[in-house]
Design an enzyme around this catalytic site. Structure first.
Site, short mmCIF file in Angstrom:
data_model
loop_
_atom_site.label_atom_id
_atom_site.label_comp_id
_atom_site.label_asym_id
_atom_site.label_seq_id
_atom_site.Cartn_x
_atom_site.Cartn_y
_atom_site.Cartn_z
N ARG A 42 -31.56 -32.77 -11.56
CA ARG A 42 -30.11 -32.65 -11.39
C ARG A 42 -29.72 -31.17 -11.40
O ARG A 42 -30.52 -30.31 -11.71
CB ARG A 42 -29.37 -33.40 -12.50
CG ARG A 42 -29.93 -33.06 -13.87
CD ARG A 42 -28.94 -33.01 -14.95
NE ARG A 42 -27.92 -32.02 -14.72
CZ ARG A 42 -28.11 -30.70 -14.94
NH1 ARG A 42 -29.27 -30.22 -15.34
NH2 ARG A 42 -27.13 -29.86 -14.71
N GLY A 43 -28.41 -30.93 -11.08
CA GLY A 43 -27.95 -29.56 -10.91
C GLY A 43 -28.06 -29.25 -9.42
O GLY A 43 -29.10 -29.52 -8.80
N ALA A 44 -26.96 -28.71 -8.85
CA ALA A 44 -26.89 -28.61 -7.39
C ALA A 44 -28.09 -27.93 -6.73
O ALA A 44 -28.71 -28.50 -5.82
CB ALA A 44 -25.57 -27.94 -7.01
N ARG A 98 -26.79 -38.46 -3.73
CA ARG A 98 -25.64 -37.92 -4.49
C ARG A 98 -24.73 -37.18 -3.51
O ARG A 98 -25.20 -36.32 -2.76
CB ARG A 98 -26.10 -36.97 -5.61
CG ARG A 98 -26.84 -37.70 -6.73
CD ARG A 98 -26.96 -36.87 -7.98
NE ARG A 98 -25.73 -36.86 -8.75
CZ ARG A 98 -25.53 -36.04 -9.78
NH1 ARG A 98 -26.45 -35.16 -10.14
NH2 ARG A 98 -24.40 -36.10 -10.47
N GLN A 116 -24.99 -33.20 -20.61
CA GLN A 116 -25.83 -32.12 -20.10
C GLN A 116 -25.70 -30.87 -20.97
O GLN A 116 -26.61 -30.06 -21.05
CB GLN A 116 -25.46 -31.77 -18.65
CG GLN A 116 -25.86 -32.82 -17.63
CD GLN A 116 -24.78 -33.84 -17.37
OE1 GLN A 116 -23.95 -34.13 -18.23
NE2 GLN A 116 -24.76 -34.43 -16.19
N ASP A 124 -20.88 -27.38 -7.76
CA ASP A 124 -21.60 -28.27 -6.84
C ASP A 124 -21.17 -28.08 -5.41
O ASP A 124 -21.92 -28.39 -4.48
CB ASP A 124 -21.42 -29.72 -7.26
CG ASP A 124 -22.24 -29.99 -8.51
OD1 ASP A 124 -21.79 -29.60 -9.61
OD2 ASP A 124 -23.36 -30.51 -8.39
N ASN A 146 -16.96 -29.09 -9.66
CA ASN A 146 -18.00 -28.96 -10.69
C ASN A 146 -17.86 -30.16 -11.65
O ASN A 146 -16.96 -31.00 -11.49
CB ASN A 146 -17.86 -27.63 -11.44
CG ASN A 146 -19.09 -27.35 -12.30
OD1 ASN A 146 -20.22 -27.47 -11.84
ND2 ASN A 146 -18.88 -26.98 -13.56
N LYS A 147 -18.74 -30.21 -12.60
CA LYS A 147 -18.79 -31.34 -13.55
C LYS A 147 -17.40 -31.68 -14.10
O LYS A 147 -16.63 -30.79 -14.43
CB LYS A 147 -19.75 -30.97 -14.68
CG LYS A 147 -19.96 -32.02 -15.75
CD LYS A 147 -20.35 -33.38 -15.21
CE LYS A 147 -21.62 -33.35 -14.40
NZ LYS A 147 -21.82 -34.61 -13.64
O1 MRU Z 1 -24.31 -34.28 -12.58
P1 MRU Z 1 -25.07 -33.00 -12.68
O2 MRU Z 1 -25.72 -32.81 -14.00
O3 MRU Z 1 -26.02 -32.79 -11.53
O4 MRU Z 1 -23.94 -31.88 -12.55
C1 MRU Z 1 -24.33 -30.53 -12.51
C2 MRU Z 1 -23.19 -29.59 -12.55
O5 MRU Z 1 -22.04 -29.97 -12.48
C3 MRU Z 1 -23.53 -28.14 -12.56
O6 MRU Z 1 -22.52 -27.41 -13.19
C4 MRU Z 1 -23.68 -27.62 -11.13
O7 MRU Z 1 -24.55 -28.42 -10.40
C5 MRU Z 1 -24.15 -26.23 -11.10
S1 MRU Z 1 -25.88 -26.14 -11.48
C6 MRU Z 1 -26.39 -24.55 -11.37
#
Ligand code: MRU
Length: 350
Positions: free
Chosen positions: A51-53, A94, A201, A242, A252-253
């Protein structure tokens, strides 16, 4: 640089398969998961094992190769149909992180450009490209960390949300790369880590990365942010993203938007660390960003324990969009972008 920030390799190519750290087991156990086909990677992305963009983009790039490597005795047009099918399938895992589509588009256009070449040569090139995307991301994240240093004072209380570290990228992270590099430069920083409901997270991953790196931090519940800001305990906020639209609106999250509103109210700088691969210049504003909705069980349960009544209805958007007007600056691998963002962002790509 601390050991964790430097050493975490959440994704690794191993001869004929991908090895990821299954992030759903962290911080309790470091479990590796070997991925040998495109379906396994789809599942790993969907379930947030990876996970994470930026990490999702890298994972999808390797998965693309896994999807095409065993296709044999086929014309280019047959191959190309398979390629489109794999790209669409991976993209469906996703929707919000544009890095996924960015990596798939990059691979598809490379395949198209090589259409006169033998299929085996195209396959080799796709694997090389996946490795390049992975290596590039490490350099990009390092540069984001270095470029952001001018925004971090020698002494600072920094609030961050979700996980934006080595786990979420090729290495170092985005917002966390700024934090790692500030710590390495000897700055006296202290980090407020939002736990980041519902999948935690922040408490599971960011707290693990920062404590392993010896960076002073305290874990707080998401709703403590307003109190901290009002009490003068936050000097700046830095988050990842993201997807950024051409005007600077930023997904973002979930919870990031609320932080930005609070930051504005309290005159606290609100920074977004964003690799160019997270910027989607094809969309004008954040209204066009698809927001992933996830299973209600992520809210009604913590792990295997149910915390809500049995028949409760839920709504679980995984991301929100922070309007550009609430953002002080973007930190990219090409430098810092300040308002007005539409021109600043366009310049990054010119
Ligand atoms: O649902 P996730 O854990 O994939 O969400 C991730 C985020 O929102 C991060 O802040 C984003 O991807 C930046 S990662 C460098």
């Amino acid at each position: 640089m601390n050991e964790t920030g430097k050493a975490i390799q959440s994704i690794e190519w191993r001869e004929d398969h991908v090895r990821i750290i299954d992030q759903t087991f962290l911080p309790g156990r470091t479990v590796y998961c070997d991925i040998r086909d495109v379906g396994q990677m789809w599942d790993a992305i969907k379930k947030l094992k990876v996970r994470g963009a930026p990490a999702i983009g890298i994972a999808a790039a390797y998965a693309f190769y896994l999807g095409i490597k065993d296709i044999r005795d086929i014309s280019y047009s047959g191959f190309s149909i398979e390629v489109d099918r794999i790209a669409q399938y991976l993209a469906s895992s996703r929707p919000t992180a544009v890095n996924l589509q960015w990596a798939l588009d990059r691979i598809q256009s490379t395949i198209h450009a090589l259409r006169e070449k033998p299929i085996d040569e195209i396959k080799d090139t796709v694997l090389q490209l996946a490795k390049t995307i992975h290596e590039e991301d490490k350099r990009i994240c390092k540069n984001i960390g270095l470029n952001g240093q001018e925004l971090i004072p020698d002494t600072a209380n920094i609030l961050t949300h979700c996980n934006t570290g080595g786990l979420a990228t090729g290495q170092y992270g985005t917002a966390l790369s700024m934090i790692y590099h500030a710590h390495e430069a000897g700055k006296k920083i202290h980090i407020w880590v939002d736990e980041t409901r519902p999948l935690l997270q922040g408490s599971r991953l960011t707290a693990w990365e920062l404590t392993s790196a010896g960076i002073p931090m305290q874990l707080v519940i998401d709703s403590a942010a307003g109190h901290l800001m009002k009490s003068g305990k936050v000097d700046l906020i830095v988050v990842g993203t993201d997807r950024v639209a051409a005007n600077g609106d930023t997904a973002n999250k979930i919870g990031t938007y609320s932080l930005s509103v609070l930051a504005k109210e309290h005159n606290i700088p609100f920074y977004v660390a964003a690799p160019l691969s997270s910027i989607d210049t094809a969309i004008k504003t954040g209204d066009e960003i698809p927001i992933e909705e996830r299973d209600g069980e992520e809210i009604t349960n913590i792990g295997s324990s149910r915390i809500a009544p049995k028949k409760v209805d839920t709504y679980n958007p995984a991301f929100d969009v922070t309007p550009a007007k609430n953002i002080t600056a973007f930190i990219t691998e090409k430098g810092i972008v300040k308002q007005p963002f539409t021109t600043g962002i366009a310049k990054l790509f010119s």
